[in-house]
Structure formats: C-alpha cells, structure tokens
Design a protein around this motif. Structure first.
Motif, PDB file in Angstrom:
ATOM      1  N   ALA A 234      -7.574  19.983  30.188  1.00  0.00           N
ATOM      2  CA  ALA A 234      -8.584  19.977  31.248  1.00  0.00           C
ATOM      3  C   ALA A 234      -7.976  19.695  32.612  1.00  0.00           C
ATOM      4  CB  ALA A 234      -9.656  18.929  30.940  1.00  0.00           C
TER       5      ALA A 234
ATOM      6  N   ILE B  59      -9.090  17.836  35.936  1.00  0.00           N
ATOM      7  CA  ILE B  59     -10.129  16.876  36.332  1.00  0.00           C
ATOM      8  C   ILE B  59      -9.802  16.278  37.693  1.00  0.00           C
ATOM      9  CG2 ILE B  59     -10.776  16.234  33.974  1.00  0.00           C
ATOM     10  CD1 ILE B  59      -9.057  13.690  34.306  1.00  0.00           C
TER      11      ILE B  59
ATOM     12  N   MET C 247     -14.876  17.334  35.551  1.00  0.00           N
ATOM     13  CA  MET C 247     -14.381  18.690  35.334  1.00  0.00           C
ATOM     14  C   MET C 247     -15.112  19.687  36.222  1.00  0.00           C
ATOM     15  SD  MET C 247     -14.652  18.642  31.223  1.00  0.00           S
ATOM     16  CE  MET C 247     -13.545  20.040  31.093  1.00  0.00           C
TER      17      MET C 247
ATOM     18  N   GLY D 216     -16.102  19.374  28.164  1.00  0.00           N
ATOM     19  CA  GLY D 216     -16.250  17.931  28.036  1.00  0.00           C
ATOM     20  C   GLY D 216     -16.871  17.498  26.714  1.00  0.00           C
TER      21      GLY D 216
ATOM     22  N   SER E  21     -14.755  18.302  23.719  1.00  0.00           N
ATOM     23  CA  SER E  21     -13.540  17.474  23.705  1.00  0.00           C
ATOM     24  C   SER E  21     -13.856  16.085  23.164  1.00  0.00           C
ATOM     25  CB  SER E  21     -12.951  17.362  25.116  1.00  0.00           C
ATOM     26  OG  SER E  21     -12.438  18.612  25.546  1.00  0.00           O
TER      27      SER E  21
ATOM     28  N   LEU F 280      -3.837  16.675  30.828  1.00  0.00           N
ATOM     29  CA  LEU F 280      -4.710  16.671  32.000  1.00  0.00           C
ATOM     30  C   LEU F 280      -3.954  17.091  33.252  1.00  0.00           C
ATOM     31  CD1 LEU F 280      -6.493  13.231  31.442  1.00  0.00           C
ATOM     32  CD2 LEU F 280      -7.270  15.499  30.714  1.00  0.00           C
TER      33      LEU F 280
ATOM     34  N   LEU G 190     -15.339  14.532  31.813  1.00  0.00           N
ATOM     35  CA  LEU G 190     -14.583  14.870  30.609  1.00  0.00           C
ATOM     36  C   LEU G 190     -14.785  13.801  29.536  1.00  0.00           C
ATOM     37  CD1 LEU G 190     -12.538  16.443  28.928  1.00  0.00           C
ATOM     38  CD2 LEU G 190     -10.701  15.305  30.183  1.00  0.00           C
TER      39      LEU G 190
END
Lengths: 180, 180
Positions: B8, B10, B16, B120, B123, B137, B150
């Motif tokens: 991700a 972020i 996100m 999100g 995950s 990340l 997230l």
C-alpha cells in the motif's frame, strides 16, 4: 530560536498507547543501542517540553516526560490554574487552555534549543494552529490494533517534507519538516 | 512458494485515500526516479493480486490494480458470484466472500512469485486471519487528516519485524515481516 517538534514513539498503525493509556508493548522494543543513541540525540536538541492535559494522571502521580532524564522546563496544559511545581530538578509550569501561549513560553524558556510537543491531542492542536516546525517519530515494529492515536482526528491536510529516515535495531526513525 | 504481501501507498497518518476514495493528493508525490524504481522492484516480485470488494467502482468502470501495468491474475473479492472477465490482458476472477480461498487461489496462480493484497479492509482481514507474510508500505510525506485507513479498525495486536527501510526523493519505503 529553536524549532517546535512533535516528538512521539508510535506503532506502525499510529498509536502512542493502549486504549487505557498503557505503553507496556513499548518495552519489548526498548533500545539500548543505536536506536537509543538516536533518541538521545533528539533529546539533546531540546530546551523545553509542552505536554498535553492528561485526564488520567497528574505530575504528582508519576507522569514524567522522558522518564525524568531530561532536566528541562515542562509546560503542562491544564484546564484549571495552578502554581508551578518543582520536582527532581524539573520545573512544571501549568498553562490553562491557551496552547499558543504555552508554546511561546516554552520557546522563550528553550532559548536556542527546540521545544518538544508530547501527546496526541496537543500535537494535533499545534499542527492545526501552524505552530509545528518538525515531526520526529520513532516507529516500533508492531500493529497495536487499537489505542490512543497520534494523528487520528486531525481532520486537516498538512504537507510535509522528509528530512531524515533512519533504521537501526528495531525502530524506524522518521523526521519531517512541516511545509508552511 | 511466494509470499503474501500487504502492499500500500499511505500518508504518514495511515490513509490510503480521501474519505470519498480519491487519491489526487498522491500524484503530487508520483515518483519517476528512485522511488519509482523501488516500487517497480516490488511489482516484479508479484505473480497475482487479491483486491477488496469495492463499493463504489467495478472493474469495468476503470479500477485497475497498478494502473494495468502489471499483467498478472487479479482475484477480486465480491459479494455476488460472477464469471471471470479478461481485460487488457489481465484476467479478473471473482471470489465470493471467502478471503482465505481467494488468497489460496492467488498463491496457486502466482507460482514462485508473491501475492499482493490491495485495499484496507481486505488487508486487515488477511492480517487477522494470519495470511500475511509481509507488509510493504510506501509512505508519502503528507498528513491527510481524514480518509480511508489502511490499519484503522484492525483491533488486534500483530508483531512485526523490520526487514527494509529506504528513503528516496519523497517517499519512505518500509518493509516488515509478520512475526507468526
């Protein structure tokens, strides 16, 4: 004049403490090596501290910024006026509600050194008021899942510039400048 | 067999996307240099993608993982059964609700390569189910203030081990192993 620095140890999901304020999880990552040296270097920059009003503990009950290792003036936000106290060589001055005033007083006390802002709510308020120059985070390798958040509820977009990234034994140290 | 990686981009406060799903803020930090190269290196490891059910957009409306740059099978969580589709050389297989099954199918499709978990909610569900091996990340230097988180709502403590930390032009790249 020094800078105003939001200084916090957080989990990867951004929590400073358990929902009840506990930080037991932090001690699994306590750092006696390079991590500790980096944290010490940040502490050497500091000349004063501004702490948030704490609903659960008072100074007398044992809440001491940096475990009392740093003998510099502490300005504590409160909701009720009270006289300054001195304890273990540290002067605690209490400031009622006016955060801008607390930061100004801390800056004056810090002289050429920087002011650390400690605590989630006060850090967010200082960010919103445009009082913060830098953010220094020590990120421990843990997802806490729930707890007291550093940035949660900020509600405002703030641009940053990465100044420093370092990683040692376990923590990742991130330093940002607030773009004004 | 490859790993299962939560992947991700972020903000520093863990978002996100905007509250409405927008990621316009991200393009100010779009990376054509070393940051882009690191992201590409992560992408080269991947052999399949598992994406969350998206309430606002369908595949046909334009939501394409990695902008369609990665021609690998995509397993999309859905709430209603539907036939697989192929679009721009990518096969989208739809998996109804059973996340463990989706991850297993993606691992089989990925062969020796790794599976990326995107989104999100999915995950967090995969983390809770113990399906995740690593978290990668890309942290952009911005506090978004509010948005789609997230890790928010994870509600469970998960121990990590830092594998990699890198910082280039603007982003900070953090890679963790989930301690099982």
């Amino acid at each position: 004049m020094g800078k105003v620095i939001v200084h916090a140890t957080i989990t990867l999901d951004g929590f400073m403490a358990d929902p009840d304020g506990g930080i037991d999880w932090m001690f699994g990552f306590s750092s006696v090596d390079e991590d500790g040296e980096l944290v010490s270097n940040v502490m050497k920059e500091l000349g004063a501290i501004v702490g948030g009003a704490n609903k659960t503990q008072t100074i007398e009950e044992g809440e001491i910024p940096y475990g009392g290792m740093l003998k510099i003036p502490v300005f504590e936000m409160t909701h009720e006026a009270r006289e300054p106290i001195e304890r273990d060589g540290i002067t605690y001055t209490f400031v009622v509600d006016d955060i801008t005033h607390a930061v100004e007083a801390a800056k004056a006390a810090a002289g050429e050194k920087s002011v650390a802002i400690l605590g989630g709510s006060i850090s967010r308020q200082c960010l919103k008021l445009g009082l913060v120059d830098e953010i220094q985070l020590h990120v421990v390798p843990l997802l806490l899942g729930e707890g007291i958040s550093l940035f949660g509820g900020l509600g405002q977009q703030i641009k940053l510039e990465r100044i420093e990234t370092a990683a040692f034994a376990s923590e990742t140290h991130l330093r940002y400048r607030v773009v004004k």
